[in-house]
Design a protein around this motif. Structure first.
Motif, PDB file in Angstrom:
ATOM      1  N   HIS A 225     111.455   7.850  34.654  1.00  0.00           N
ATOM      2  CA  HIS A 225     112.281   9.063  33.884  1.00  0.00           C
ATOM      3  C   HIS A 225     113.879   9.095  34.265  1.00  0.00           C
ATOM      4  O   HIS A 225     114.013   9.397  35.489  1.00  0.00           O
ATOM      5  CB  HIS A 225     111.351  10.511  34.292  1.00  0.00           C
TER       6      HIS A 225
ATOM      7  N   TRP B 251     115.827  -1.282  32.618  1.00  0.00           N
ATOM      8  CA  TRP B 251     115.815  -0.636  31.234  1.00  0.00           C
ATOM      9  C   TRP B 251     116.685  -1.840  30.343  1.00  0.00           C
ATOM     10  O   TRP B 251     116.483  -2.175  29.522  1.00  0.00           O
ATOM     11  CB  TRP B 251     116.627   0.543  31.022  1.00  0.00           C
TER      12      TRP B 251
ATOM     13  N   TYR C  40     105.269   2.747  37.791  1.00  0.00           N
ATOM     14  CA  TYR C  40     104.762   2.641  36.437  1.00  0.00           C
ATOM     15  C   TYR C  40     105.448   3.189  35.027  1.00  0.00           C
ATOM     16  O   TYR C  40     105.211   2.641  34.091  1.00  0.00           O
ATOM     17  CB  TYR C  40     103.269   3.154  36.719  1.00  0.00           C
ATOM     18  N   SER C  41     106.081   4.122  35.653  1.00  0.00           N
ATOM     19  CA  SER C  41     106.842   4.786  34.620  1.00  0.00           C
ATOM     20  C   SER C  41     108.198   5.584  35.074  1.00  0.00           C
ATOM     21  O   SER C  41     108.171   5.964  36.049  1.00  0.00           O
ATOM     22  CB  SER C  41     105.939   5.955  33.739  1.00  0.00           C
TER      23      SER C  41
ATOM     24  N   TYR D 136     104.895   7.512  39.359  1.00  0.00           N
ATOM     25  CA  TYR D 136     104.611   8.141  37.828  1.00  0.00           C
ATOM     26  C   TYR D 136     105.705   8.937  37.476  1.00  0.00           C
ATOM     27  O   TYR D 136     106.053   9.867  38.403  1.00  0.00           O
ATOM     28  CB  TYR D 136     103.198   8.429  37.522  1.00  0.00           C
ATOM     29  N   ASN D 137     106.281   8.766  36.233  1.00  0.00           N
ATOM     30  CA  ASN D 137     107.569   9.547  35.927  1.00  0.00           C
ATOM     31  C   ASN D 137     108.459   9.698  37.004  1.00  0.00           C
ATOM     32  O   ASN D 137     109.303  10.631  37.357  1.00  0.00           O
ATOM     33  CB  ASN D 137     106.908  11.132  35.620  1.00  0.00           C
ATOM     34  N   HIS D 138     108.505   8.467  37.465  1.00  0.00           N
ATOM     35  CA  HIS D 138     109.454   8.270  38.775  1.00  0.00           C
ATOM     36  C   HIS D 138     111.143   8.719  38.167  1.00  0.00           C
ATOM     37  O   HIS D 138     111.645   8.072  37.270  1.00  0.00           O
ATOM     38  CB  HIS D 138     109.487   6.675  39.032  1.00  0.00           C
TER      39      HIS D 138
END
Length: 194
Positions: free
Chosen positions: A80, A126, A77-78, A45-47
């Protein structure tokens, strides 16, 4: 939020992201929903794809931590993109300290903190989302000018035609006529009942 005093007049400010979600979430769980939070796995999360160890110790204070630079994309999951740089900066070069020879600060991926191959995997994710948008928009409009945004030949395996070279000046923005770009919202309002 206010300049100089942060969220809730508690001083949650003064760091990158403090005015955004990072500061708001910290304030919320420290002052509004006290004792109602759980620490999530920073590799999932917020990787950020960065080395989670600093001076031989885990940055989160735990005695043991996994290597986030080895976390598979399917486990995340998400993301950064701060440490691995924003995908539209078209950076695929790594250098000690994040500065390539002849370049300025931030002109390369900082190999002191990240693994270049892992960062490129993140960038590819992305650019895949952008490619999916371009494909769907073309299917909706048949506007050939959409393809102008993916004519780049730099590291096509990663940047999928959106970059013409290393660095932000080589990024190809999303293309299409004004009318086409105004129809993007239609891609998110259609319901597939199949």
């Amino acid at each position: 939020w206010g300049m100089g005093y942060g969220w809730g007049n508690k001083g949650y400010g003064g760091w990158v992201g403090a005015m955004a979600m990072q500061g708001l979430v910290a304030y919320y769980y420290d002052h509004i929903r006290i004792d109602n939070a759980v620490e999530l796995n920073q590799c999932m999360y917020n990787h950020m794809g960065m080395d989670v160890r600093l001076r031989g110790k885990c940055r989160n204070g735990h005695p043991e931590c996994e290597d986030c630079m080895k976390t598979g994309m399917s486990e995340i999951y998400s993301m950064h993109y701060t440490m691995c740089r924003k995908p539209w900066l078209c950076q695929a070069t790594g250098a000690n300290g994040g500065k390539k020879e002849g370049g300025g600060r931030g002109s390369a991926l900082n190999t002191n903190n990240v693994n270049v191959d892992h960062c490129l995997e993140m960038a590819k994710e992305w650019h895949s989302v952008r490619t999916d948008l371009e494909t769907a928009l073309f299917e909706l409009t048949s506007d050939e000018s959409i393809h102008e945004g993916s004519k780049g030949d730099y590291r096509r395996d990663t940047f999928q035609g959106h970059c013409g070279g290393d660095g932000d000046s080589h990024y190809f923005k999303l293309s299409g006529s004004e009318g086409t770009l105004q129809r993007i919202h239609e891609l998110y309002t259609q319901i597939d009942l199949d």
